[in-house]
Design a protein around this motif. Structure first.
Motif, PDB file in Angstrom:
ATOM      1  N   TYR A  65      31.279  56.032  35.327  1.00  0.00           N
ATOM      2  CA  TYR A  65      31.746  54.873  35.535  1.00  0.00           C
ATOM      3  C   TYR A  65      32.038  54.092  36.639  1.00  0.00           C
ATOM      4  O   TYR A  65      32.659  52.783  36.729  1.00  0.00           O
ATOM      5  CB  TYR A  65      33.284  55.069  34.760  1.00  0.00           C
ATOM      6  N   LYS A  66      31.615  54.578  37.544  1.00  0.00           N
ATOM      7  CA  LYS A  66      31.772  54.046  39.150  1.00  0.00           C
ATOM      8  C   LYS A  66      31.174  52.761  39.068  1.00  0.00           C
ATOM      9  O   LYS A  66      32.099  51.689  39.639  1.00  0.00           O
ATOM     10  CB  LYS A  66      30.902  55.125  40.159  1.00  0.00           C
ATOM     11  N   LEU A  67      30.317  52.125  38.993  1.00  0.00           N
ATOM     12  CA  LEU A  67      29.615  51.031  39.084  1.00  0.00           C
ATOM     13  C   LEU A  67      30.164  49.897  38.042  1.00  0.00           C
ATOM     14  O   LEU A  67      30.659  49.034  38.618  1.00  0.00           O
ATOM     15  CB  LEU A  67      27.859  50.943  38.730  1.00  0.00           C
ATOM     16  N   PRO A  75      50.524  57.029  38.755  1.00  0.00           N
ATOM     17  CA  PRO A  75      49.852  55.818  39.306  1.00  0.00           C
ATOM     18  C   PRO A  75      48.294  56.045  39.087  1.00  0.00           C
ATOM     19  O   PRO A  75      47.797  56.862  39.302  1.00  0.00           O
ATOM     20  CB  PRO A  75      50.394  55.941  40.780  1.00  0.00           C
ATOM     21  N   TYR A  76      47.694  54.959  38.886  1.00  0.00           N
ATOM     22  CA  TYR A  76      46.244  54.896  38.681  1.00  0.00           C
ATOM     23  C   TYR A  76      45.662  54.069  39.589  1.00  0.00           C
ATOM     24  O   TYR A  76      46.366  52.836  39.737  1.00  0.00           O
ATOM     25  CB  TYR A  76      45.777  54.745  37.256  1.00  0.00           C
ATOM     26  N   LEU A  98      38.119  57.303  38.075  1.00  0.00           N
ATOM     27  CA  LEU A  98      36.965  58.113  38.044  1.00  0.00           C
ATOM     28  C   LEU A  98      37.040  59.446  38.074  1.00  0.00           C
ATOM     29  O   LEU A  98      36.184  59.981  37.535  1.00  0.00           O
ATOM     30  CB  LEU A  98      36.393  57.480  39.460  1.00  0.00           C
ATOM     31  N   SER A  99      38.210  60.012  38.771  1.00  0.00           N
ATOM     32  CA  SER A  99      38.365  61.588  38.630  1.00  0.00           C
ATOM     33  C   SER A  99      38.451  61.851  37.071  1.00  0.00           C
ATOM     34  O   SER A  99      38.258  63.002  36.894  1.00  0.00           O
ATOM     35  CB  SER A  99      39.426  61.905  39.395  1.00  0.00           C
ATOM     36  N   ILE A 122      38.059  52.954  29.899  1.00  0.00           N
ATOM     37  CA  ILE A 122      38.634  52.843  31.063  1.00  0.00           C
ATOM     38  C   ILE A 122      39.852  52.449  30.688  1.00  0.00           C
ATOM     39  O   ILE A 122      41.054  52.924  31.308  1.00  0.00           O
ATOM     40  CB  ILE A 122      38.022  51.705  31.893  1.00  0.00           C
ATOM     41  N   PHE A 123      40.190  51.671  30.026  1.00  0.00           N
ATOM     42  CA  PHE A 123      41.472  51.087  29.195  1.00  0.00           C
ATOM     43  C   PHE A 123      42.216  52.343  28.944  1.00  0.00           C
ATOM     44  O   PHE A 123      43.587  52.231  29.241  1.00  0.00           O
ATOM     45  CB  PHE A 123      41.426  49.930  28.394  1.00  0.00           C
ATOM     46  N   HIS A 124      41.600  52.776  27.861  1.00  0.00           N
ATOM     47  CA  HIS A 124      42.535  54.091  27.353  1.00  0.00           C
ATOM     48  C   HIS A 124      43.009  54.999  28.351  1.00  0.00           C
ATOM     49  O   HIS A 124      44.061  55.437  28.423  1.00  0.00           O
ATOM     50  CB  HIS A 124      41.778  54.733  26.411  1.00  0.00           C
ATOM     51  N   CYS A 125      42.140  55.347  29.400  1.00  0.00           N
ATOM     52  CA  CYS A 125      42.233  56.221  30.604  1.00  0.00           C
ATOM     53  C   CYS A 125      43.675  55.794  31.499  1.00  0.00           C
ATOM     54  O   CYS A 125      44.540  56.534  31.773  1.00  0.00           O
ATOM     55  CB  CYS A 125      41.124  56.425  31.417  1.00  0.00           C
ATOM     56  N   CYS A 126      43.606  54.507  31.676  1.00  0.00           N
ATOM     57  CA  CYS A 126      44.403  53.905  32.490  1.00  0.00           C
ATOM     58  C   CYS A 126      46.107  53.939  31.559  1.00  0.00           C
ATOM     59  O   CYS A 126      47.025  54.045  32.098  1.00  0.00           O
ATOM     60  CB  CYS A 126      44.153  52.396  32.907  1.00  0.00           C
ATOM     61  N   TYR A 127      45.684  53.555  30.284  1.00  0.00           N
ATOM     62  CA  TYR A 127      47.096  53.635  29.412  1.00  0.00           C
ATOM     63  C   TYR A 127      47.754  55.251  29.453  1.00  0.00           C
ATOM     64  O   TYR A 127      48.776  55.269  29.642  1.00  0.00           O
ATOM     65  CB  TYR A 127      46.621  53.335  28.059  1.00  0.00           C
TER      66      TYR A 127
END
Length: 160
Positions: free
Chosen positions: A66-68, A52-53, A59-60, A39-44
């Motif tokens: 990863y939703k929960l 913008p995330y 999730l997309s 998740i962190f890497h995706c945001c990065y």
């Protein structure tokens, strides 16, 4: 997985604009749980691309699995104003895990004195870089004592 790991992700998901500085403090290797690291890497990656995330965007990219976890992280955070504190905790936990793993490897390994010395030097260099990055010089004395104790144990083991 620590609460700090989850809190960092929660802060990032709740307010991406306010959390962009976290990428200078920590990286995905510092997360104990692979899903949080992802998740962190995706945001990065999204941040670096200027996209913008938020929870929906992440999730997309990562999928519904990863939703929960994302929802749990977002619900955990009492305030995004403590992000730097949470990030510092993530870094400290990572530093401890890394140090413990490297020390255990040295302790259990059957290395010659020369190999042990080289590994201790490498470990010392790693720790110095981490301490410089953190700007926490008061940790050095404890780390150096730990390295000396490990070296003394190695010498005793070799004499037996």
């Amino acid at each position: 997985m620590t609460e700090a790991d989850r809190a960092v992700i929660g802060c990032m998901i709740l307010d991406a604009k306010s959390t962009s500085g976290v990428f200078r403090l920590i990286d995905q290797r510092m997360f104990e749980e692979p899903a949080l690291a992802a998740i962190f890497h995706c945001c990065y990656k999204l941040h670096k691309a200027g996209i913008p995330y938020d929870a929906v965007t992440v999730l997309s990219k990562l999928g519904e699995d990863y939703k929960l976890l994302i929802a749990e992280c977002a619900q955990l955070v009492p305030s995004i104003s403590r992000l730097e504190h949470y990030a510092a905790e993530v870094m400290e936990d990572w530093r401890r895990r890394t140090l413990a793993g490297q020390l255990a490897e040295l302790q259990l390994g059957d290395y010659t004195s020369g190999e042990t010395l080289k590994r201790l030097r490498d470990l010392g260099n790693t720790l110095i870089v981490v301490m410089m990055f953190e700007k926490i010089c008061n940790v050095e004395l404890g780390l150096m004592k730990c390295l000396k104790d490990l070296w003394d144990m190695h010498i005793l083991k070799r004499k037996k």
